[in-house]
Motif scaffolding. Sequence first.
Motif, short mmCIF file in Angstrom:
data_model
loop_
_atom_site.label_atom_id
_atom_site.label_comp_id
_atom_site.label_asym_id
_atom_site.label_seq_id
_atom_site.Cartn_x
_atom_site.Cartn_y
_atom_site.Cartn_z
N LYS A 103 42.20 -42.74 -29.78
CA LYS A 103 42.96 -41.92 -28.85
C LYS A 103 43.35 -40.63 -29.56
O LYS A 103 43.89 -40.67 -30.67
CB LYS A 103 44.23 -42.63 -28.40
N GLN A 152 35.17 -40.50 -24.60
CA GLN A 152 35.42 -41.42 -23.48
C GLN A 152 36.78 -41.10 -22.89
O GLN A 152 37.69 -40.67 -23.61
CB GLN A 152 35.42 -42.88 -23.94
N ILE A 153 36.90 -41.31 -21.58
CA ILE A 153 38.19 -41.21 -20.91
C ILE A 153 38.59 -42.62 -20.53
O ILE A 153 37.84 -43.34 -19.88
CB ILE A 153 38.11 -40.32 -19.64
N ASP A 154 39.78 -43.03 -20.97
CA ASP A 154 40.31 -44.37 -20.68
C ASP A 154 41.66 -44.20 -20.01
O ASP A 154 42.67 -44.01 -20.68
CB ASP A 154 40.42 -45.18 -21.97
N GLY A 155 41.63 -44.21 -18.67
CA GLY A 155 42.87 -43.98 -17.93
C GLY A 155 43.38 -42.58 -18.18
O GLY A 155 42.72 -41.59 -17.87
N GLU A 156 44.55 -42.49 -18.80
CA GLU A 156 45.16 -41.18 -19.06
C GLU A 156 44.85 -40.66 -20.46
O GLU A 156 45.33 -39.59 -20.84
CB GLU A 156 46.68 -41.26 -18.88
N TRP A 157 44.02 -41.37 -21.21
CA TRP A 157 43.74 -41.00 -22.60
C TRP A 157 42.32 -40.47 -22.80
O TRP A 157 41.38 -40.96 -22.20
CB TRP A 157 43.95 -42.18 -23.53
N PHE A 175 36.25 -45.73 -31.43
CA PHE A 175 36.87 -44.66 -30.65
C PHE A 175 38.37 -44.65 -30.91
O PHE A 175 39.00 -45.70 -31.01
CB PHE A 175 36.59 -44.86 -29.15
N ARG A 202 46.36 -37.14 -24.42
CA ARG A 202 46.34 -37.50 -23.00
C ARG A 202 45.48 -36.48 -22.25
O ARG A 202 45.42 -35.32 -22.64
CB ARG A 202 47.76 -37.52 -22.45
N LEU A 229 39.50 -40.34 -25.70
CA LEU A 229 39.14 -41.00 -26.94
C LEU A 229 37.90 -40.32 -27.53
O LEU A 229 37.00 -39.92 -26.79
CB LEU A 229 38.83 -42.48 -26.70
#
Length: 99
Positions: free
Chosen positions: A4, A89-94, A2, A7, A96
């Motif tokens: 980034k 995928q969403i990882d916090g504010e990012w 994955f 945002r 991916l």
Amino acid sequence: LFFKVCRVDELADGQVKLVEADRTKVALCRKDGAVYALSNFCPHLTGNLGEGTLEEDVLVCPEHGWRFKLTTGRCTTMRGKSAHTFPVQIDGEWILVGV
């Protein structure tokens, strides 16, 4: 793997954005809070889906109007001409995208 791509706050609901994940061009779409990723290239004449528009749960190619389901990439205009989809995928504010 994955990667980034942008945002979360850079992709408004109802928006389509062209991004790159490990040198792969991806049409990133946000609809009703969910994020989808499809290949940037329309299988018709390689139109840029990243410049397309959203209508309900469909990404519309800006070149000739071919339509692709966000969830599956299935083309509703021409049977058997689907766009490739990628996992998101969403990882916090990012956001991916897996390629």
